[in-house]
Write a protein that holds these residues in place. Structure first.
Motif, PDB file in Angstrom:
ATOM      1  N   GLU A  52      -0.463  -9.218  -1.859  1.00  0.00           N
ATOM      2  CA  GLU A  52      -1.206  -8.508  -1.028  1.00  0.00           C
ATOM      3  C   GLU A  52      -1.741  -6.986  -2.215  1.00  0.00           C
ATOM      4  OE1 GLU A  52      -2.153  -7.720   2.040  1.00  0.00           O
ATOM      5  OE2 GLU A  52      -1.825  -9.388   3.001  1.00  0.00           O
ATOM      6  N   GLY A  79      -4.339 -15.144  -4.642  1.00  0.00           N
ATOM      7  CA  GLY A  79      -4.028 -15.840  -3.733  1.00  0.00           C
ATOM      8  C   GLY A  79      -3.209 -15.195  -2.529  1.00  0.00           C
ATOM      9  N   ALA A  80      -2.842 -15.817  -1.731  1.00  0.00           N
ATOM     10  CA  ALA A  80      -2.204 -15.380  -0.510  1.00  0.00           C
ATOM     11  C   ALA A  80      -0.918 -16.446  -0.161  1.00  0.00           C
ATOM     12  CB  ALA A  80      -2.783 -15.074   0.571  1.00  0.00           C
ATOM     13  N   ARG A  90       0.803  -1.334   0.133  1.00  0.00           N
ATOM     14  CA  ARG A  90      -0.088  -0.031  -0.088  1.00  0.00           C
ATOM     15  C   ARG A  90       0.757   1.297   0.052  1.00  0.00           C
ATOM     16  NH1 ARG A  90      -2.036  -4.562   1.724  1.00  0.00           N
ATOM     17  NH2 ARG A  90      -4.189  -4.851   1.485  1.00  0.00           N
TER      18      ARG A  90
END
Lengths: 77, 227
Positions: free
Chosen positions: B94, B100-101, B65
């Motif tokens: 992210e 996915g993760a 972010r």
């Protein structure tokens, strides 16, 4: 000021390997009634004002990863 | 052509990446600080490994972010090459650039070893030169790739599985899976094939004196696409 507690936890379908380790350790201490422990995190927000939609947006944008996590929001008295 | 090697607080493979590209791959590379909002003058992006922001909240969550990532998203949408390795892979998932993760390894342990990889996709810039089983180092505690069944099916249908953990014969055996990743997945591509995320470190495998050179087959994408 209002205090808002966000609880974030891994989705139930996912293996929580840290929780599994804690489960095993509790069993090792003879707390045999425990079937499962799952570990999450608490984020406590101290806020000027509370708007549910804005806190949800915080969860969706940053506090939780919707791919792997669920969240609940509690406004504390 | 120049590759932007992103630097966040807590990046620790940024120097490995820069020197691998410059010294071993003969590719121009420069650091770009995370507070920047421009990738002007660059042709590709390397998101390096590390423990950005101390892995606070979730691995890669804060880095994903930061201001520069908006530019990386524009870059990726333009079809330019973007690679995220280890924490860089976590940052790409992210940020939503990859599906996915990545979560904690199934066995809870940090794994630091050399594993074998095989390419599934054979056509992307990142995988087209991979004609054998690769020896590449891994070093991670949260590298277990997960996604839901629909996402996995969609990635398989669109040839987005870049690399699998395999045994020395190239078989994706469960015993070759170091972290419990779904379907032995070690790396994935976006639908266009220009964005690669992978837990293993190709930038640590480009110089013989350091042990392995198979990473060159992956990072040579920069030479071919940008030449």
């Amino acid at each position: 000021m209002v205090t808002v507690r966000v609880l974030v936890s891994l989705k139930p379908s996912l293996l929580d390997s840290a929780g599994r380790t804690v489960t095993n350790s509790l069993k090792g201490l003879h707390f045999d009634e425990v079937h499962n422990a799952r570990i999450g995190k608490t984020i406590t927000l101290t806020m000027e004002s509370y708007d549910e939609d804005r806190v949800k947006a915080m969860c969706e944008k940053l506090l939780a990863n919707p791919v792997i996590e669920d969240y609940t929001i509690e406004v504390l008295p | 052509m120049r590759v932007a090697v992103l630097q966040f607080p807590g990046s620790n493979c940024d120097q490995d990446a820069l020197w691998s590209l410059r010294d071993d791959m003969g590719v121009q590379a420069e650091y770009v600080w995370h507070e920047g909002d421009s990738l002007a003058g660059f042709d590709a992006v390397f998101v390096p490994g590390g423990f950005t922001y101390g892995d606070y909240l979730r691995c890669g969550a804060i880095a994903a972010r930061s201001p520069i990532m908006a530019e990386v998203k524009r870059f990726a949408a333009d079809g330019r090459l973007v690679i995220g390795v280890c924490n860089g892979f976590q940052t790409l998932t992210e940020s939503g650039l990859l599906p996915g993760a990545l979560v904690r390894n199934e066995e809870q342990k940090f794994v630091c070893t050399t594993i074998q990889l095989a390419a599934v996709n054979k056509t992307s810039a990142w995988t087209s030169q991979v004609n054998k089983v690769l020896n590449i180092p891994i070093a991670h505690g949260e590298g277990r790739y997960i996604c839901d069944d629909d996402t996995l099916k969609s990635m398989q249908d669109h040839d987005q599985i870049a690399f699998l953990y395999v045994d020395p014969h190239g078989e994706p055996k469960e015993s070759a899976n170091p972290n419990g990743s779904v379907a032995n997945i070690a790396g994935i591509l976006n639908a266009q094939g220009n964005v690669l995320g992978m837990m293993p470190h190709p930038e640590r495998a480009t110089k013989q004196i350091l042990g392995e050179i198979d990473g060159q087959l992956i990072l040579s994408a920069f030479q071919r696409v940008l030449a």
